[in-house]
Design an enzyme around this catalytic site. Structure first.
Site, PDB file in Angstrom:
ATOM      1  N   ASP A   1     -48.371  34.576 143.394  1.00  0.00           N
ATOM      2  CA  ASP A   1     -48.217  35.527 142.136  1.00  0.00           C
ATOM      3  C   ASP A   1     -48.675  35.344 140.767  1.00  0.00           C
ATOM      4  OD1 ASP A   1     -48.109  37.441 144.288  1.00  0.00           O
ATOM      5  OD2 ASP A   1     -47.033  38.896 142.948  1.00  0.00           O
TER       6      ASP A   1
ATOM      7  N   SER B   1     -42.686  38.782 139.100  1.00  0.00           N
ATOM      8  CA  SER B   1     -43.671  39.439 138.850  1.00  0.00           C
ATOM      9  C   SER B   1     -43.662  39.753 137.661  1.00  0.00           C
ATOM     10  CB  SER B   1     -44.938  39.909 139.372  1.00  0.00           C
ATOM     11  OG  SER B   1     -45.160  38.197 140.819  1.00  0.00           O
TER      12      SER B   1
ATOM     13  N   ASP C   1     -43.388  44.797 138.910  1.00  0.00           N
ATOM     14  CA  ASP C   1     -44.270  43.645 138.407  1.00  0.00           C
ATOM     15  C   ASP C   1     -44.937  44.790 137.256  1.00  0.00           C
ATOM     16  OD1 ASP C   1     -44.062  42.600 141.063  1.00  0.00           O
ATOM     17  OD2 ASP C   1     -45.106  43.993 142.257  1.00  0.00           O
TER      18      ASP C   1
HETATM   19  C1  FRU Z   1     -46.037  40.440 145.588  1.00  0.00           C
HETATM   20  C2  FRU Z   1     -45.130  40.225 144.898  1.00  0.00           C
HETATM   21  C3  FRU Z   1     -44.724  41.025 144.119  1.00  0.00           C
HETATM   22  C4  FRU Z   1     -43.047  40.256 143.647  1.00  0.00           C
HETATM   23  C5  FRU Z   1     -44.058  39.469 143.631  1.00  0.00           C
HETATM   24  C6  FRU Z   1     -42.506  38.172 144.656  1.00  0.00           C
HETATM   25  O1  FRU Z   1     -46.917  39.194 145.980  1.00  0.00           O
HETATM   26  O2  FRU Z   1     -44.848  40.604 146.105  1.00  0.00           O
HETATM   27  O3  FRU Z   1     -44.456  42.419 143.934  1.00  0.00           O
HETATM   28  O4  FRU Z   1     -42.613  40.630 142.317  1.00  0.00           O
HETATM   29  O5  FRU Z   1     -44.612  38.882 144.773  1.00  0.00           O
HETATM   30  O6  FRU Z   1     -42.361  36.590 144.265  1.00  0.00           O
END
Ligand code: FRU
Length: 494
Positions: A41, A101, A165
């Site tokens: 991400d 994230s 996130d």
């Molecule tokens: C989305 C995710 C987020 C998380 C991150 C971990 O792609 O699964 O929800 O924070 O990737 O790398």
């Protein structure tokens, strides 16, 4: 504030010592990638001290996912990126298994990162929201108040095992953050938290809860006001198909409607999949000094094989081109951000090309960093096909079918095979886009292993592909009679 040291130094040393080992074959030329290792991400997209900053989920030590760091790059023009040192490493009790994230915001000239501290205990994950701050936009210190949003604030509004996130923004003199979680019966939910100083937070509201048909968890929310609408972007896991939409196991969705700031609830009027391609996930936006709302996404997909990993190329993952967002009549519209056009070099132009029984071939037209604009009249055509990067029988295929008004993108049988968790390998998709006065208008950005297609200014399709042998030809063909009014090619300056 807590100084980060060893884990960061180790990551930065490793990158310097290993970046030259990456195999260049599929490395993109103008899409952001990490110097070495795995990325997912986009995080912390922000305009700060005269430059665009983008952070990203990063595992420098291998080309697959591992304990997450935050990689960091900076750009003046959103095309050319300068690598900066890793910003966050998992080195505290509350983030020891990953700095997941999150987002960034500027406050009193300092740059704040709000991210998820990820901890695994006896096989169970625990997620809280944490803060780090920087005076120079490069070196960050984690707050001694971390985690700043933890279980007490979450209460029974969501699950501490899936709580992540945070996307922070300012509204009406306060700070807010949306964060993803889920209900006990596995529906996605977005929560809203409020703060005056970014350190002390309160629960504000449940912004939106999904239905059973909208996936088992929502990831990476983003929330903003644009063109008179309130827009929630997020990435649902396992959202079932709806017509042509939501074919990947992990999808992206825009929920557009009106926010009631007294209740903190979003009333959704329309929903849509954001990009109909094969590789587009976890988009995040920023607003720049010109007030443009710019979105960047991870140009890959979960639960798929990744050729650059399987082939031991030492890297995996890239970001899409930055796209400017608008909302028109309740629909999210994307176009390449105008800065990208400033980096285009015009190469050739042709007009009035008739494509009927015989295909029209352009040899050696396609390089790794090709831009194309095609305007084609399909009043007398049943279909129009573009074979891209063609070698022998193999090609990446774009095709418009007039009767169904569907635009198709296919990498079936093309390049290094990619499989995934879908029931059938998913290597082609379609989207419905009506013609405008019988015209199909395409803008195509092609890089070494990626293509982004903007279709009639209405829809986008993004996909990666891994040619076994490089093809440089482009072939137009049609059923019936297609008239290409103009065909321009250019090159993105690298
Ligand atoms: C989305 C995710 C987020 C998380 C991150 C971990 O792609 O699964 O929800 O924070 O990737 O790398």
């Amino acid at each position: 504030m807590i100084e980060q040291t060893e884990a960061l130094d180790r990551a930065n040393r490793y990158i310097e010592q290993n970046r030259h080992r990456v195999n260049p074959k599929y490395r993109d030329q103008y899409h952001l990638m990490a110097p070495v290792g795995w990325i997912n991400d986009p995080n912390g997209a922000v305009y700060y001290h005269g430059a665009y900053h983008l952070f990203y989920q990063y595992y420098p030590y291998a080309s697959n996912w591992g304990p997450m760091h935050w990689g960091h790059a900076r750009s003046k023009d959103l095309v050319h990126w300068e690598d900066l040192p890793v910003a966050l490493a998992p080195d505290q009790a509350y983030d020891r298994d990953g700095c997941f994230s999150g987002s960034a915001i500027v406050h009193h000239d300092r740059l704040y990162l709000l991210y998820t501290g990820h901890v695994v205990e006896n096989g169970q994950t625990f997620q809280t929201q944490c803060l780090a701050v920087s005076d120079d936009g490069i070196h960050f210190v984690k707050s001694r108040h971390n985690p700043v949003i933890a279980g007490e604030l979450l209460g029974d509004h969501g699950s501490i095992h899936d709580f992540r996130d945070p996307k922070v923004f300012a509204h009406d003199g306060s700070f807010y953050a949306v964060a993803a979680t889920k209900t006990t019966d596995n529906r996605g939910r977005i929560l809203l938290f409020k703060s005056v100083d970014l350190q002390h937070w309160d629960f504000f509201s449940t912004l939106l809860t999904g239905t059973a048909e909208q996936g088992i968890m929502w990831e990476c929310p983003d929330f903003f006001h644009l063109d008179g609408y309130d827009v929630l972007l997020m990435s649902p896991i396992q959202i079932p198909r709806q017509g042509l939409a939501f074919r990947n196991v992990s999808s992206t969705m825009a929920c557009i409607g009106q926010m009631d700031w007294t209740t903190g609830e979003l009333t959704v009027q329309t929903t849509q999949e954001i990009d109909y391609g094969l590789d587009f996930y976890a988009p995040q936006t920023l607003v720049d000094e010109q007030g443009r709302r710019i979105m960047i996404a991870w140009m890959q997909m979960w639960n798929r094989t990744m050729p650059t990993h399987e082939l031991d190329h030492g890297w995996a993952g890239a970001m899409t081109l930055p796209r400017e967002l608008r909302v028109k009549e309740g629909r999210l519209i994307q176009k390449p951000v105008s800065l990208v056009y400033g980096q285009l070099e015009y190469l050739s132009g042709s007009e009035n090309i008739d494509v009927s029984t015989r295909p029209v071939v352009f040899r050696n037209l396609v390089g790794d960093n090709t831009y194309m604009q095609i305007v084609c009249d399909l009043a007398e055509a049943a279909s129009f096909t573009i074979q891209f990067a063609k070698t022998g029988q193999q090609a990446l295929t774009l095709r418009y079918v007039t009767q169904t008004e569907e635009f198709h993108l296919s990498r079936v049988g093309f390049g290094y095979p990619i499989t995934g968790d879908e029931l059938q390998p998913l290597n082609s998709r379609a989207v419905r886009v009506p013609l405008v006065n019988d015209q199909l208008i395409l803008e195509i950005f092609r890089d070494a292993s990626a293509i982004e297609v903007f279709i009639n200014g209405q829809e986008t399709m993004t996909a990666t592909f891994y040619e076994i042998e490089k093809g440089h030809d482009i072939v137009f063909s049609a059923e019936g009679h297609a008239k290409i009014g103009s065909f321009e090619t250019g090159r993105v300056r690298v």
